[in-house]
Design an enzyme around this catalytic site. Structure first.
Site, PDB file in Angstrom:
ATOM      1  CB  VAL A 149     -12.974 -15.785 -30.740  1.00 50.63           C
ATOM      2  CG1 VAL A 149     -12.141 -15.295 -29.503  1.00 50.63           C
ATOM      3  CG2 VAL A 149     -12.451 -17.005 -31.266  1.00 50.63           C
ATOM      4  CB  CYS A 150     -15.827 -19.996 -28.364  1.00 53.68           C
ATOM      5  SG  CYS A 150     -17.001 -20.405 -29.428  1.00 53.68           S
ATOM      6  NE  ARG A 151     -13.892 -27.148 -29.350  1.00 52.37           N
ATOM      7  CZ  ARG A 151     -14.733 -27.680 -30.477  1.00 52.37           C
ATOM      8  NH1 ARG A 151     -14.488 -27.696 -31.677  1.00 52.37           N
ATOM      9  NH2 ARG A 151     -16.194 -28.047 -30.101  1.00 52.37           N
TER      10      ARG A 151
END
Length: 111
Positions: free
Chosen positions: A61-63
């Site tokens: 996950v990232c932004r």
């Protein structure tokens, strides 16, 4: 964006036993992340790949899903077949009503 070779999962589909690997920068992590997630900034992944399990479901996950998609593709290229990208990133996680915790004393938020 990455083609069909990068498998994705949506925030509501992430099970309680998934290994969440958050590849955002330290300030993003401190502002708000999923409880139980592990922090491994994207630029450190090549040097720390051994920390990524290969025997459980790993959700990266990232932004918004861009950096994490690159990490999924990178790990797949190095033999991991258990990694998936969180579609929409932490924004989608928050929008789905999933829990956030912060490390900076402020209310948890997605930067």
């Amino acid at each position: 964006m990455f083609g069909p070779q990068v498998p994705t999962v949506t925030a509501p589909e992430v099970g309680p036993d998934a290994y969440l690997l958050d590849v955002r920068e330290p300030d993003e992590w401190a502002a708000g992340h999923a409880p139980g997630a592990r922090h491994l900034p994207m630029m450190e992944v090549p040097a720390r790949m051994a920390e990524v399990p290969d025997d459980v479901d790993v959700v990266v996950v990232c932004r918004s899903g861009g950096r994490s998609g690159q990490v999924v593709a990178y790990l797949q290229g190095h033999g991991w077949d258990n990694v998936r990208n969180l579609e929409g990133g932490m924004g989608a996680w928050q929008d789905a009503g999933r829990e956030l915790v912060s490390e900076d004393g402020q209310p948890a938020r997605v930067l």
